[in-house]
Design an enzyme around this catalytic site. Structure first.
Site, short mmCIF file in Angstrom:
data_model
loop_
_atom_site.label_atom_id
_atom_site.label_comp_id
_atom_site.label_asym_id
_atom_site.label_seq_id
_atom_site.Cartn_x
_atom_site.Cartn_y
_atom_site.Cartn_z
N ARG A 1 91.33 48.69 46.41
CA ARG A 1 91.02 48.94 48.24
C ARG A 1 91.99 48.05 48.47
O ARG A 1 90.73 47.13 49.42
CB ARG A 1 89.54 49.39 47.94
CG ARG A 1 88.56 50.59 47.67
CD ARG A 1 87.01 50.33 48.50
NE ARG A 1 86.28 51.94 48.11
CZ ARG A 1 85.55 52.24 48.52
NH1 ARG A 1 84.71 51.02 48.24
NH2 ARG A 1 85.28 53.79 47.99
N GLN B 1 94.62 52.89 51.57
CA GLN B 1 93.65 53.51 52.23
C GLN B 1 93.76 54.87 51.93
O GLN B 1 92.67 56.06 51.82
CB GLN B 1 93.04 53.22 53.44
CG GLN B 1 92.16 51.66 53.65
CD GLN B 1 91.99 51.21 55.38
OE1 GLN B 1 92.93 52.29 56.39
NE2 GLN B 1 92.23 50.24 55.60
N ASP C 1 93.16 56.68 49.18
CA ASP C 1 91.67 56.33 48.79
C ASP C 1 90.96 57.24 48.20
O ASP C 1 90.03 57.86 49.62
CB ASP C 1 91.14 55.10 49.62
CG ASP C 1 89.58 54.58 48.43
OD1 ASP C 1 89.11 54.83 47.62
OD2 ASP C 1 89.43 53.38 49.07
N SER D 1 86.27 56.78 48.42
CA SER D 1 86.84 56.99 49.88
C SER D 1 86.28 58.11 50.32
O SER D 1 85.05 58.16 51.06
CB SER D 1 87.31 55.71 50.44
OG SER D 1 87.00 54.79 50.54
N TYR E 1 83.85 43.59 48.14
CA TYR E 1 82.75 44.78 47.58
C TYR E 1 81.52 43.88 47.87
O TYR E 1 81.56 42.36 47.51
CB TYR E 1 82.94 44.76 46.06
CG TYR E 1 84.64 45.70 46.11
CD1 TYR E 1 84.21 47.23 46.51
CD2 TYR E 1 85.57 45.41 45.57
CE1 TYR E 1 84.75 48.86 46.21
CE2 TYR E 1 86.51 46.19 45.70
CZ TYR E 1 86.63 47.75 46.12
OH TYR E 1 87.39 48.94 45.50
N1 LIG Z 1 76.41 62.10 45.04
C1 LIG Z 1 77.38 62.18 44.66
O1 LIG Z 1 78.12 63.09 45.39
C2 LIG Z 1 78.30 60.89 45.31
C3 LIG Z 1 80.11 60.88 46.24
C4 LIG Z 1 80.46 59.99 46.06
C5 LIG Z 1 79.82 58.39 46.32
N2 LIG Z 1 78.56 58.89 45.57
C6 LIG Z 1 77.88 57.09 45.03
O2 LIG Z 1 77.59 56.79 46.54
C7 LIG Z 1 77.66 55.16 47.00
C8 LIG Z 1 78.27 54.25 47.46
O3 LIG Z 1 79.84 54.42 47.21
P1 LIG Z 1 80.39 53.58 48.31
O4 LIG Z 1 82.16 54.35 48.35
O5 LIG Z 1 80.20 53.68 49.83
O6 LIG Z 1 80.32 52.40 47.60
P2 LIG Z 1 80.89 50.57 48.51
O7 LIG Z 1 81.52 49.79 47.13
O8 LIG Z 1 81.96 51.23 49.59
O9 LIG Z 1 79.72 50.95 49.02
C9 LIG Z 1 78.63 50.37 48.53
C10 LIG Z 1 77.60 48.77 49.45
O10 LIG Z 1 76.62 49.37 48.37
C11 LIG Z 1 76.01 47.69 49.52
N3 LIG Z 1 74.70 46.51 48.33
C12 LIG Z 1 75.46 46.49 47.35
N4 LIG Z 1 74.11 45.83 46.70
C13 LIG Z 1 73.23 45.94 47.46
C14 LIG Z 1 71.42 45.80 47.81
N5 LIG Z 1 71.11 44.97 46.46
N6 LIG Z 1 71.50 45.99 49.21
C15 LIG Z 1 71.80 46.38 50.03
N7 LIG Z 1 73.33 47.46 50.36
C16 LIG Z 1 73.90 46.89 48.75
C17 LIG Z 1 77.58 46.36 49.26
O11 LIG Z 1 77.57 45.80 50.33
C18 LIG Z 1 78.87 48.29 49.73
O12 LIG Z 1 78.73 47.73 51.51
C19 LIG Z 1 77.71 54.73 45.16
O13 LIG Z 1 76.71 54.92 44.30
C20 LIG Z 1 78.92 56.18 44.72
O14 LIG Z 1 79.15 56.16 43.51
C21 LIG Z 1 77.53 59.57 45.03
#
Ligand SMILES: NC(=O)c1ccc[n+]([C@@H]2O[C@H](COP(=O)([O-])OP(=O)(O)OC[C@H]3O[C@@H](n4cnc5c(N)ncnc54)[C@H](O)[C@@H]3O)[C@@H](O)[C@H]2O)c1
Length: 962
Positions: free
Chosen positions: A176, A181, A184, A187, A282
Site C-alpha cells: 500500500r 494505489q 490496490d 482498497s 497501518y
Molecule cells: N465483509 C467484506 O465483504 C469485506 C470486504 C473488504 C474488506 N473487509 C474488511 O474491512 C475491514 C477494513 O478494511 P480496510 O481496507 O478499511 O482496512 P484498513 O487497514 O485500511 O483500515 C483499518 C482501520 O482500522 C483501524 N484500527 C485498528 N485497530 C483499531 C482499534 N483498536 N480501534 C479503532 N480503529 C482501529 C486502523 O487504524 C485502520 O485505520 C477489514 O477487516 C477487511 O477485512 C470486509
C-alpha cells in the site's frame, strides 16, 4: 369493399384497413397457438433468467466460477479501454484468445474442454481468486498467474504450482504505497464493502437515515458510528453522511481525524493517549489499556447510536474485539451492527462470521462477501486494478519482471517456481514495533517517576522541546520578524484566511503593529533597509534571484546587527533540532556563533539570518501537508520560484530591445521565468480541479481579484505619488507573505485554492514592486511587458493544453526554466556588476553568490530535465546507478571548487565569465548524475497523479483512503 387476404381486423386509427375474417376451424386455431407457445418456450429456455445471471456473477466474484473466459471477458473490457500504446500487445493477444473461444464454441466443445485448451495456450492468466484444486493441472508451464492469492493461507495449493515453474503475483500482496494505489484491489474491495455495509444497515434498520419533519410527526436522523477509519470505514462514513445520518468516526491513528472531519463526520477520542500508527502507516495492535479506554467510549456510544459499523483491522492479526456483549445489550432495540471485520474474527463479540443474526433485538450483519454483493462495481474496480497492474509490469512494450521494482517485489509470490514471498520488509517498516504507550492519563497506568536530571541534561544537549519560545535567554527578546516566524500558527490563523490581511481588527494586528515595528529596526539609518527577517520578507525576490548578495545589503554597517546573531542562533538551533534531531543545541549555538566569528561582514550575517528564517517558514508551512496535495504544492512552489523574473527585470535595460549582453541575458531570463509563472499557476489550478466533486459548492475565485486590485491600487498610488519611499519595501513584504501564505494554503484541501490565489497575488505584487522600485523608462517598460505577455501566453497555453496525466512532467519541465533563468541572471549580474567590484566592499559576496547561483541553476536545469524525462517515459523511470557515480560526483564537485578558486584568483572579466560558464556546464552534468539515480520518487508522483486523473470520475462517489 376489398378485404385484405390475411390476418384479422385492425381498427387502429393509423391503419384503418380491415383484415379478412379468420376462417380457420377451432382445432386449427388451437394447434397454431400450441405451436406458437412451443416456439416461444424453446426460445425462453435458451435465454438465461435474470436470477441465474446474478447467481453466476456472484459465483464468479466469489471465485467459484469455473469458466475462465468469464473473467477474461470482464478484464478484456478494462484492457480495451487502456491506451492503445500501452495495452496494444495485450489487447491483441486477448482478442486472439477470444476468437479462439468463438472457434471452439462453434466446434461444439464443452466449457470444461474449452477452459483447458485456453489455459494451456496462454502465457498470462488473470483471475479473481486463488486457483482451485481442479484448476492446477490446466496451467501451462512457465505461465504467469495474477489473482488474489493470500499465500499464507493457500500455501498448499501454491506449492502445487511450483513444479510448473509458474510465476504468481498476489493482488492482495501489492504494497500500500502511493504509486501502487491504482493497483490496490484490497482498497477497492474495502471501498465497495464500506458502501455496501451502509446499504445493508439501512436495509435492516426500520427508520429513515435522514431526519424529517412531516405532518405525521418529526423523524430524528439516524446516528451511525463507524469504528476504524481505513478505506472501508471512510467509505461507510461518506455513504452514511450522504444518506443524511449523523455520523461519528473513531480510529486509533490520529492522522485519520482530518479525513473523517472532511467527510462531515465527528471524530471521537478516548481519554488515553497512544500512537496508533505503525511505521508502514497501518493501524497497530493497541495496548490493553487503550482497548479498555475504547470499551468505555463505545459503551457510552452504544446507548446513543442506532447503527454501528466496525472495520478495525491490524494487518496480519486477528481483528481486535471492540464491542463486547454487554455493549451490544446497551443498544436500542432495532439497532443494527455491521461487522466488516467478521472475516478476521470480528470486532464485535456477538457477531457470527458469515451470517446474519440477532442478539437482544440488535441485528448483526456478519457477512463476509459484501464486495460481491455489488458485483458490477467490484468487477469494474478489480478489472481496473488488475489490468493496470499487468500493464505496469516491465517495460512499455513487453512484459518483464523487474525485481527491483518495489511493487513487483512486494506482490510476487512465485518466480519461475521459486518462492519469493514474503518479500523483505521495506526499510521504513523493517523496524516496525509495537510501541509502548506514550503517556497515560486518568491514573490508568501509574507513570514511572521521571528522572528530571537526565531529562534536563538531554534537553540541554540533544533536544530542547520548543527551543524558540522556551529557551531564549533574558534580553534576547525575539525581534518582530522572528516572532512572526516562531508563531506561524498564530499568524496563519489571524492573517491568512483573510486575504485582505491589512484590515485586521483591533487586537489582531499581529502582522501589523505587533510583529513589524521592532524597536531595534526602527533605528536604521540611511537606506532604511530593514534587516533580519524583515530582510527576508521585504526582498526575497532579490535574494532568490541573486542567491543572496543583494548589493544593498552589503551597505549595512557592521554595528547594525542587533537581532541578526540572536535570530540566527535561535533559527539554527531550531533548524538543527527540528530537521535532523541529531545535533545538540550546543552544536547549533556553537556553529552559529562560529559563523558569527568568521562572518566577513554584516551582509553575510543577514543572509544567514534570512536563510535560517526561510528554513523555518518552509518547515512550518510545508510540514504535514496532506499527501494528496504534494503535487499541487510542488507545482505552486515551482510557480512561485518563477519570481526569478525579478532578477531578469532588474538587469533589463536599453530601449524597446536590450542593448548590452547583461540586458539580453536579463530579458531572456525574465521571458522564460514568465513562462514558468503563468504556466505554473495554471498547472496548479488544474491539479486542484481534479479534486473537485460535482457536489462541491460553487467557487467564486474571481473574487480574489479584489485583494489583488486593492494591493495593486494602493501600491500603484503610493509608488506614483513618489512621497512614500517605504511603500516598495512594504509591497515586497506583502508579496512575500502572500507567497508564504500560498504554501501554507496548499497544505490542506480547504485552503488550497486560496493558496493558489495568494501565490498569484504574491508574485504579481513582487513584480509590480520591482517595476515600481526600478522606475523603468517607457521603452524598457514596453520591453518588459512584451516579455511578460509572450512568456505568459506561451506558459499558460502549454499548461492548458497538456494532458492531465502529463502535468507532473510539465512542472518538472517548467522548473528547469527556473534553473536556466538563474544561470542567465547570475552571469548577467556578474558582467553588470564587474565595474563596481574594485570599489564595492561587498564585491566578494556578490561574486560568491553569482558563482553559487550559477552552480545551483545548472543543477536545477538538468536535474529538472531528467525528472521530466523520467516522468514522460523518455528515460527509464527506475533509478540508474551509474557505476562509480560517487567518484564522478566527487570529481565534479572538486572541479567546481577548482573553477571557483580560479574565479576568485584571477579577477578579470573574461576569466570570471569563463569560470561561470565552466561551473554552469559542470553543474549541468552534475544535475544529471545526481538525479538519474533517483527513481521511485518521481515515478510515485506521476503515478499518483495519473491514478487520480483516471479515477477522478469515480471520486464523486468514492472517498479515497489517503
Ligand atoms: N465483509 C467484506 O465483504 C469485506 C470486504 C473488504 C474488506 N473487509 C474488511 O474491512 C475491514 C477494513 O478494511 P480496510 O481496507 O478499511 O482496512 P484498513 O487497514 O485500511 O483500515 C483499518 C482501520 O482500522 C483501524 N484500527 C485498528 N485497530 C483499531 C482499534 N483498536 N480501534 C479503532 N480503529 C482501529 C486502523 O487504524 C485502520 O485505520 C477489514 O477487516 C477487511 O477485512 C470486509
Amino acid at each position: 369493399m376489398e378485404y385484405p387476404t390475411k390476418g384479422h381486423y385492425d381498427c387502429s386509427p393509423e391503419n384503418p384497413t380491415y383484415t379478412a375474417p379468420d376462417t380457420r376451424t377451432d382445432q386449427e386455431k388451437a394447434d397454431s397457438l400450441l405451436n406458437q407457445f412451443a416456439e416461444e418456450k424453446q426460445l425462453l429456455d435458451k435465454l438465461p433468467s435474470p436470477e441465474q445471471e446474478v447467481a453466476e456473477r456472484l459465483n464468479k466474484l466469489r471465485g467459484q466460477s469455473t469458466s475462465p473466459q468469464d473473467e477474461v471477458t470482464a478484464l478484456m473490457r478494462q484492457l480495451s479501454t487502456q491506451s492503445g500504446k500501452d495495452g496494444k500487445d495485450v489487447q491483441d493477444s486477448l482478442r486472439a484468445t477470444q476468437s479462439q473461444d468463438v472457434t471452439m464454441e462453434s466446434d461444439g466443445e464443452n466449457e470444461e474442454e474449452m477452459a483447458r485448451k485456453i489455459m494451456a495456450s496462454v502465457n498470462i492468466v488473470l483471475k479473481v481468486r486463488q486457483p482451485l484444486e481442479q484448476e492446477v493441472a490446466k496451467f501451462r508451464e512457465l505461465s504467469t498467474l495474477i489473482s488474489f492469492l493470500y499465500p499464507a493461507q493457500n500455501k498448499l495449493i501454491i506449492d502445487q504450482l511450483v513444479p510448473k515453474s509458474m510465476t504468481l503475483f498476489g493482488m492482495d500482496c501489492i504494497p500500500r504505497i502511493s504509486r501502487a494505489q491504482v493497483f490496490d484491489a484490497l482498497s477497492s474491495m474495502a471501498n465497495v464493502a464500506g458502501y455496501r455495509a451502509v446499504i445493508e444497515a439501512a436495509n435492516h434498520f426500520g427508520r429513515f437515515f435522514g431526519g424529517q419533519i412531516t405532518a405525521a410527526g418529526k423523524v430524528p436522523p439516524a446516528k451511525v458510528l463507524v469504528i476504524g477509519g481505513g478505506v472501508a470505514g471512510l467509505a461507510a462514513m461518506a455513504q452514511a453522511k450522504h444518506m443524511g445520518a449523523i455520523v461519528r468516526g473513531f480510529d486509533t491513528r490520529a492522522t485519520v481525524r482530518e479525513q473523517v472531519e472532511s467527510l462531515g463526520a465527528e471524530f471521537l477520542e478516548v481519554e488515553f493517549k497512544e500512537e496508533g500508527e505503525s511505521a508502514g502507516g497501518y493501524g497497530k495492535e493497541m495496548s490493553k489499556e487503550f482497548i479498555e479506554a475504547e470499551h468505555a467510549l463505545f459503551a457510552r456510544q452504544a446507548r446513543e447510536v442506532d447503527i454501528i459499523i466496525t472495520t478495525a483491522l491490524i494487518p496480519g492479526k486477528k481483528a481486535p474485539t471492540l464491542l463486547l456483549k454487554e455493549h451490544v445489550e446497551l443498544m436500542k432495540p432495532g439497532s443494527v451492527i455491521v461487522d466488516l471485520a467478521a472475516e478476521m474474527g470480528g470486532n464485535v463479540e456477538t457477531t457470527k462470521p458469515g451470517e446474519m443474526s440477532v442478539h437482544k433485538d440488535v441485528v448483526h450483519v456478519g457477512l463476509t462477501d459484501l464486495a460481491s454483493r455489488l458485483p458490477a462495481q467490484s468487477s469494474t474496480l478489480y478489472g481496473n486494478n488488475i489490468s493496470k497492474f499487468l500493464l505496469s509490469i516491465g517495460e512499455k512494450e513487453h512484459f518483464y519482471i523487474n525485481l527491483e521494482d518495489e511493487v513487483v517485489r512486494g506482490s510476487i509470490v512465485l518466480h519461475e517456481g521459486k518462492w519469493l514471498w514474503p518479500p523483505p520488509p521495506p526499510p521504513s517498516t523493517a523496524q516496525t514495533v509495537t510501541a509502548a504507550p506514550v503517556a497515560a492519563v486518568k491514573d490508568q497506568v501509574p507513570p514511572s517517576p521521571p528522572n528530571y536530571f537526565n531529562r534536563t541534561l538531554t534537553d540541554s544537549l540533544i533536544y530542547t522541546g520548543d527551543p524558540l519560545r522556551a529557551k531564549h535567554v533574558a534580553g534576547q527578546t525575539l525581534c518582530g520578524a522572528n516572532m512572526l516566524l516562531t508563531r506561524p500558527s498564530v499568524w496563519q490563523t489571524y492573517c491568512w484566511p483573510d486575504p485582505l490581511w491589512g484590515i485586521h481588527t483591533a487586537g489582531q494586528t499581529l502582522c501589523g503593529a505587533y510583529c513589524w515595528p521592532d524597536p531595534l529596526r526602527a533605528k536604521h539609518t540611511a537606506g532604511q533597509i530593514p534587516y533580519g527577517a524583515n530582510m527576508l520578507l521585504t526582498r526575497p525576490s532579490v535574494w532568490q534571484t541573486y542567491c543572496w548578495p543583494d548589493p544593498l545589503w552589503a551597505k549595512h554597517t557592521f554595528g547594525q546587527t542587533p537581532c541578526g546573531a540572536n535570530t540566527l542562533t535561535i533559527s539554527l538551533v531550531h533548524d538543527t533540532i527540528r530537521f535532523d534531531r541529531c545535533f545538540c543545541p550546543l552544536q547549533g549555538i556553537g556553529g552559529a556563533l562560529g559563523l558569527g566569528l568568521v562572518s566577513p561582514n554584516h551582509a553575510f550575517t543577514t543572509m544567514m539570518t534570512t536563510f535560517g528564517l526561510a528554513g523555518l517558514v518552509g518547515y512550518h508551512t510545508v510540514w504535514g501537508v496532506t499527501p494528496a496535495l504534494h503535487s499541487p504544492l510542488m507545482s505552486v512552489t515551482n510557480a512561485i520560484s518563477g519570481i526569478t523574473a525579478v532578477g531578469g527585470l532588474v538587469l533589463m535595460g536599453g530601449g524597446y530591445v536590450p542593448g548590452t549582453v547583461p540586458q539580453v541575458l536579463g530579458s531572456t531570463a525574465a521571458f522564460i521565468s514568465f513562462i514558468n509563472i503563468f504556466g505554473g499557476f495554471v498547472v496548479t489550478q488544474r491539479m486542484l480541479d481534479m479534486f473537485k466533486r460535482s457536489s462541491d459548492p460553487p467557487e467564486h475565485n474571481y473574487l480574489y481579484t479584489i485583494p489583488l486590485a486593492a494591493f495593486m491600487g494602493t501600491y500603484g498610488y503610493g509608488a506614483m505619488a513618489g512621497d512614500y519611499p517605504e511603500i516598495h519595501n512594504m509591497a515586497y513584504l506583502v508579496s512575500s507573505l502572500c507567497c508564504v501564505g500560498a504554501l501554507a494554503g496548499l497544505s490542506s484541501q480547504k485552503t488550497a485554492r486560496l493558496g493558489n490565489c495568494l501565490g498569484i497575488i504574491g508574485v504579481s505584487g513582487g513584480i509590480a514592486a520591482t517595476l515600481g522600485h526600478l522606475g523603468p523608462t517607457n521603452p524598457v517598460l514596453a520591453q518588459m511587458a512584451g516579455c511578460m505577455a509572450v512568456g505568459g501566453a506561451i506558459g499558460s497555453t502549454i499548461a492548458k493544453r497538456i494532458e492531465i496525466t502529463d502535468l507532473p512532467q510539465l512542472v518538472a519541465a517548467f522548473h528547469s526554466l527556473v534553473g536556466l533563468a538563474a544561470v542567465l541572471t547570475c552571469v548577467g549580474t556578474y558582467i553588470h556588476e564587474f565595474p563596481n567590484f574594485a570599489t564595492d566592499p561587498a564585491a566578494n559576496v556578490v561574486k560568491t553568490a553569482t558563482f553559487l547561483g550559477t552552480y545551483i541553476g545548472g543543477v536545477t536545469l538538468s536535474g529538472s530535465l531528467v525528472a521530466y524525462g523520467k516522468l514522460q517515459g523518455v528515460l527509464n523511470s527506475a533509478p540508474w546507478l551509474i557505476p562509480g557515480r560517487h567518484q564522478i560526483n566527487l570529481g565534479l564537485g572538486l572541479a567546481n571548487l577548482g573553477a571557483m578558486s580560479w574565479y576568485f584568483m584571477e579577477p578579470t572579466l573574461n576569466n570570471g565569465v569563463s569560470m561561470l560558464l565552466t561551473t554552469s556546464a559542470l553543474s549541468t552534468i552534475m544535475g544529471v548524475t545526481l538525479t538519474v539515480a533517483i527513481g521511485e520518487q518521481v515515478v510515485n508522483l506521476a503515478q499518483d497523479l495519473g491514478a487520480r486523473a483516471d479515477d477522478r470520475k469515480l471520486s464523486d462517489q468514492t472517498p479515497q483512503g489517503d
